[in-house]
Design an enzyme around this catalytic site. Structure first.
Site, PDB file in Angstrom:
ATOM      1  N   HIS A  18      -1.326   3.820   8.450  1.00  0.00           N
ATOM      2  CA  HIS A  18      -2.028   4.054   7.191  1.00  0.00           C
ATOM      3  C   HIS A  18      -1.105   4.746   6.181  1.00  0.00           C
ATOM      4  CE1 HIS A  18      -5.740   5.050   4.830  1.00  0.00           C
ATOM      5  NE2 HIS A  18      -4.908   5.968   4.357  1.00  0.00           N
ATOM      6  N   GLU A  19      -0.517   5.857   6.611  1.00  0.00           N
ATOM      7  CA  GLU A  19       0.357   6.596   5.690  1.00  0.00           C
ATOM      8  C   GLU A  19       1.595   5.785   5.340  1.00  0.00           C
ATOM      9  OE1 GLU A  19      -0.858   8.957   4.141  1.00  0.00           O
ATOM     10  OE2 GLU A  19      -2.557   9.183   5.497  1.00  0.00           O
ATOM     11  N   HIS A  30       3.811   1.251  -0.510  1.00  0.00           N
ATOM     12  CA  HIS A  30       3.340   1.068  -1.894  1.00  0.00           C
ATOM     13  C   HIS A  30       4.291   1.788  -2.854  1.00  0.00           C
ATOM     14  CE1 HIS A  30      -0.537   1.203  -4.610  1.00  0.00           C
ATOM     15  NE2 HIS A  30       0.482   0.681  -5.229  1.00  0.00           N
ATOM     16  N   HIS A  52       0.803   3.592   2.465  1.00  0.00           N
ATOM     17  CA  HIS A  52       0.955   4.285   1.184  1.00  0.00           C
ATOM     18  C   HIS A  52       2.437   4.409   0.834  1.00  0.00           C
ATOM     19  CE1 HIS A  52      -3.177   5.361   0.557  1.00  0.00           C
ATOM     20  NE2 HIS A  52      -3.281   6.072   1.647  1.00  0.00           N
TER      21      HIS A  52
HETATM   22 ZN   LIG Z   1      -4.989   6.875   2.476  1.00  0.00          ZN
END
Ligand SMILES: [Zn+2]
Length: 530
Positions: A464-465, A471, A468
């Protein structure tokens, strides 16, 4: 030279000292204010190169310097750093509030928007100008003077209150520890958790085993400790951190009330009916009603499944564990027992197959395959020996970005997991400035000299991290204001992280990421039933 004022490369964490902070902040604010005076006085055409770009450069320096301080305050908190952070925070808040209310700058952005120059800007630049105009409106630039003064006070109080909130939470978390001296109380706990608790007690020069409210210590107790009173004790301590049930100095309850009151007043000052309306202005959702409808629909759809799970859990607890009532401190424990009974594997067992030393390379390989990149360890000044640093390169070997991975829980680190930006990609003097990210988690560290073992949930969090992070790191945008996660609607920012999470349920991804394919094979059918 003050390392916080050195923008030639990576942050100089090895040279950092709290005493540098005030000098750096004062110097940068003075420099920026002088620039603002010049820009305000500047006559003639408002262009990107003579107006937006100098502003962007100045704000980039400030946010890079202050970003390092904020980062360290969150991951290497100490009394000295905290004091200096909280002493400088009001100056930073004040500065940004002033900018938001600066009528002259606002008018210049409006002039730029209406000029032929705007038509010549690229999409990213146009979006930045539009966002600026919106942020001036939300920042109170259109308010009459007396309301501006109140708005400034509110912003200052809000910033102080949220910093206090985090400080209280960290202090309350760290203030609790429970030493176990009766070995029977450890029944059910996995060996590595017991070993980590013993190491923690030894570090405090105490007998027995030390348990804390940090995730790697707290979660396994909730999940595995057979002794119900032990779970209850830990649960009660955890859910009452920084509340009216603990020491008054860390009580966040009045702060919550104050934050809500200030937010409401600020929103109304700006002409919004509620803080929710104000908050949605830069987001994708259109109205508080739309958000509530979405949540209510989601709840209505999810509830029958949750009810079914709960009934199943209650039946199992009654029939197999002779527990007639389930309390809040029983759910994780009974769920784990149910899993073990039904599928004959435990989270703990799965954990043995996810050592950090294979999970990270596995995730890097996936990203390499998806995006045609390679990720290799690299050198950088670090803030803790726990931290690793990596470079991402494309197929031609060109540097795409770099990131720090600070994965283990520590008393000096805030809870949870998050990605933050250290340096943002942009085109500067004709060259691409490679982005740099911080990935912060609170996983259990290595125990007894062996590599850290991650639960499947931790692997999901890591992905998940990292989503990010990608991104931020793989952006191709050349302008700071909308590069990476900057300027992204906050209710859309979770898309890349959710996208990455899905891979944790893909056999082809998970299998090579595990240490040993044998028992995981039996896991396959179960994963695919999810
Ligand atoms: Zn998040």
């Amino acid at each position: 030279m003050n390392p916080l004022l050195d923008f030639t490369g990576l942050p100089r964490f090895a040279d950092f000292k709290p005493e540098y902070v005030t000098a750096a902040v004062d110097a940068l604010l003075a420099e920026n204010r002088a620039l603002l005076d010049r820009l305000e006085a500047q006559d003639g055409e408002v262009r990107w190169d003579n107006f937006v770009e100098p502003l962007e450069n100045a704000h980039e320096r400030l946010s890079r310097a202050w970003g390092q301080v904020g980062h360290l305050n969150a991951v290497m908190n100490s009394p000295e750093l905290r004091d200096v952070y909280n002493a400088n925070l009001p100056k930073i808040t004040q500065y940004y509030t002033e900018i938001g209310q600066n009528r002259v700058l606002y008018e210049k952005f409006k002039r730029l928007r209406a000029s032929p120059e705007f038509e010549r800007l690229d999409r990213a630049q146009c979006k930045i100008v539009e966002n600026e105009l919106r942020d001036f409106r939300l920042g109170g630039a259109e308010l009459p003077p007396e309301k501006k003064a109140r708005y400034t006070e509110i912003r200052d109080q809000l910033a102080r209150a949220s910093s206090r909130f985090s400080d209280n939470l960290l202090d309350a978390t760290n203030a609790f520890s429970h030493f176990v001296t009766d070995e029977n109380e450890l029944a059910g706990l996995p060996e590595d958790v017991v070993e980590a608790a013993r190491e923690a007690a030894r570090a405090d020069k105490r007998e027995g085993w030390k348990f804390t409210l940090h995730a790697p210590s707290y979660l396994p107790v909730m999940q595995y400790a057979d002794r119900r009173s032990f779970r209850e004790l830990m649960y009660r301590a955890y859910v009452t951190r920084a509340s009216e049930f603990g020491p008054a100095e860390w009580n966040n309850t009045p702060l919550i009330t104050e934050i809500l009151r200030l937010r409401k007043e600020m929103a109304q000052l700006l002409g919004f009916g509620s803080y929710a309306e104000y908050s949605l202005e830069p987001k994708m959702a259109e109205s508080p009603r739309q958000v509530l409808d979405f949540l209510e629909q989601l709840a209505a759809r999810a509830k029958p499944y949750a009810q079914r799970d709960l009934d199943e859990l209650r039946t199992f607890a009654r029939d197999s564990l002779q527990m007639s009532e389930l309390e809040a401190w029983d759910y994780a424990y009974v769920s784990e027992k149910l899993r073990a009974a039904r599928y004959s594997f435990s989270d703990q067992e799965v954990k043995q197959y996810f050592p950090e030393t294979t999970v990270l390379p596995g995730m890097f390989k996936l990203v390499g395959t998806l995006y045609g990149l390679s990720i290799e360890p690299a050198e950088a000044p670090l803030w803790s020996p726990d931290v690793r640093f990596y470079s991402i390169r494309d197929r031609s070997g060109a540097l795409v970005g770099q990131f720090y991975a600070d994965l283990y829980a520590r008393p000096s680190k805030r809870g949870g997991a998050w990605m933050d930006e250290a340096i943002t990609r942009r085109l500067k003097e004709g060259r691409v400035q490679a982005p740099v990210a911080y990935l912060n988690c609170n996983f259990s560290g290595p125990v007894g000299g062996k590599p850290a073992l991650f639960t499947h949930d931790e692997v999901i969090t890591l992905f998940h991290e990292f989503g990010h992070g990608l991104h931020h790191l793989l952006t191709q945008v050349d302008h700071l204001g909308v590069s990476g996660i900057n300027g992204v609607e906050w209710d859309a920012v979770e898309l890349p992280s959710q996208f990455m999470e899905n891979f944790c349920w893909e056999w082809d991804v998970v299998q090579p990421m595990t240490r040993n394919a044998r028992p995981v094979k039996s896991c396959r059918a179960r994963c695919s039933t999810r």
